[in-house]
Design a protein around this motif. Structure first.
Motif, short mmCIF file in Angstrom:
data_model
loop_
_atom_site.label_atom_id
_atom_site.label_comp_id
_atom_site.label_asym_id
_atom_site.label_seq_id
_atom_site.Cartn_x
_atom_site.Cartn_y
_atom_site.Cartn_z
N GLU A 10 0.86 -1.19 0.00
CA GLU A 10 0.00 0.00 0.00
C GLU A 10 0.89 1.23 0.00
O GLU A 10 1.65 1.46 0.95
N GLU A 26 -1.45 3.83 14.18
CA GLU A 26 -1.71 3.05 12.97
C GLU A 26 -0.50 2.19 12.60
O GLU A 26 -0.65 1.04 12.17
N GLN A 27 0.69 2.75 12.77
CA GLN A 27 1.89 1.95 12.51
C GLN A 27 1.97 0.74 13.45
O GLN A 27 2.30 -0.37 13.02
N ARG A 30 -0.49 -1.88 12.28
CA ARG A 30 -0.07 -2.54 11.03
C ARG A 30 1.13 -3.45 11.30
O ARG A 30 1.24 -4.54 10.71
N ASN A 31 2.04 -3.01 12.16
CA ASN A 31 3.21 -3.83 12.49
C ASN A 31 2.78 -5.15 13.10
O ASN A 31 3.29 -6.23 12.73
N ALA A 33 -0.12 -6.66 12.78
CA ALA A 33 -0.81 -7.46 11.78
C ALA A 33 0.18 -8.14 10.84
O ALA A 33 0.06 -9.35 10.55
N LEU A 34 1.17 -7.41 10.38
CA LEU A 34 2.15 -7.98 9.46
C LEU A 34 2.96 -9.09 10.14
O LEU A 34 3.26 -10.12 9.52
N GLY A 39 -2.66 -8.59 6.80
CA GLY A 39 -2.58 -7.20 6.36
C GLY A 39 -1.59 -7.02 5.23
O GLY A 39 -0.97 -7.95 4.73
N GLN A 40 -1.43 -5.75 4.83
CA GLN A 40 -0.63 -5.37 3.67
C GLN A 40 0.52 -4.47 4.12
O GLN A 40 0.35 -3.61 4.98
N GLU A 41 1.68 -4.69 3.54
CA GLU A 41 2.81 -3.80 3.80
C GLU A 41 2.43 -2.37 3.39
O GLU A 41 1.56 -2.16 2.56
N LEU A 42 3.11 -1.39 4.01
CA LEU A 42 2.71 0.01 3.84
C LEU A 42 3.92 0.91 3.71
O LEU A 42 4.87 0.80 4.49
N TRP A 44 4.11 5.05 3.66
CA TRP A 44 3.18 6.16 3.92
C TRP A 44 3.96 7.46 3.95
O TRP A 44 4.85 7.65 4.78
#
Length: 221
Positions: A10, A26-27, A30-31, A33-34, A39-42, A44
């Motif tokens: 993303e 949010e980081q 996401r961290n 989840a990964l 989830g999806q790598e990001l 930003w």
């Protein structure tokens, strides 16, 4: 906003100011989840309202004038300033899919920022014994134009790098940036380069393939 240097990642651009604590939360999510294989790598790209952030090596004596919010981040490094006119790039990638070499990852981040600065006519460089991205200011002295700070948890990265396009440089005087007091801080604007955030993002994205190649897995997992 989905861009496309690698459609598996993303690629997000936020053109308004994102509160630092909101971005950090949010980081963190996401961290986690990964690391769980979800989830999806990001990647930003964004800016923050004025804030001082403290890394794991932050020394309270280097917080000279806490005129803005001060946030403990969990990343490596010491105190850093973020604010309007500074473009931040957060990179959340699973190094298990790439290179399990944190030093290689950090060097690749440096190279990505340095190559993009060169596209705007700014000669920047890394200094092994000094954290950050460096150039020469209008007087010819070495000065920092970008900061790097990362955290790697279960081989998933967080945080990233920030480059000074046109921030208020007086805001850096509230801290000893990254613990380095012997050198100043500069920006692209101070060097006579007017660069809009969107133009910076586009140039960075054009170099993203080289960055991803630099952290590609060289040995079987």
């Amino acid at each position: 906003m989905q861009l496309s240097p690698d459609p598996a990642i993303e690629w997000r651009r936020s053109l308004g100011q994102v509160p630092y604590r909101e971005a950090l939360a949010e980081q963190e999510a996401r961290n986690v989840a990964l690391a769980a294989g979800e989830g999806q790598e990001l990647v930003w790209m964004l800016e923050h309202p004025p804030v001082y952030t403290a890394g794991t090596s932050a020394d309270a004596a280097e917080l000279v004038d806490p005129r803005f919010d001060v946030v403990d981040t969990g990343r490596g490094g010491r105190y850093t300033y973020h604010g309007p006119g500074q473009r931040v790039t957060y990179v959340l990638l699973d190094l298990k899919k790439r290179t399990k070499d944190v030093r290689q990852f950090v060097h690749a981040l440096e190279g990505w920022a340095i190559a993009t600065l060169a596209d705007f006519g700014v000669e920047a460089f890394a200094v092994p014994e000094r954290v950050g991205i460096w150039t020469h200011d209008a007087s010819g002295a070495e000065a920092k134009i970008g900061a790097i700070g990362v955290r790697v948890r279960r081989w998933v990265t967080m945080h990233g790098f920030a480059v000074n396009l046109s921030p208020d440089l007086s805001h850096f005087t509230g801290i000893v940036p990254c613990g380095i007091s012997e050198y100043g801080v500069t920006s692209m604007a101070a060097l006579g380069k007017t660069v809009a955030p969107g133009d910076w993002d586009e140039a960075l994205l054009a170099r993203a393939g080289d960055f991803l190649a630099a952290i590609s897995q060289t040995e079987p997992a």
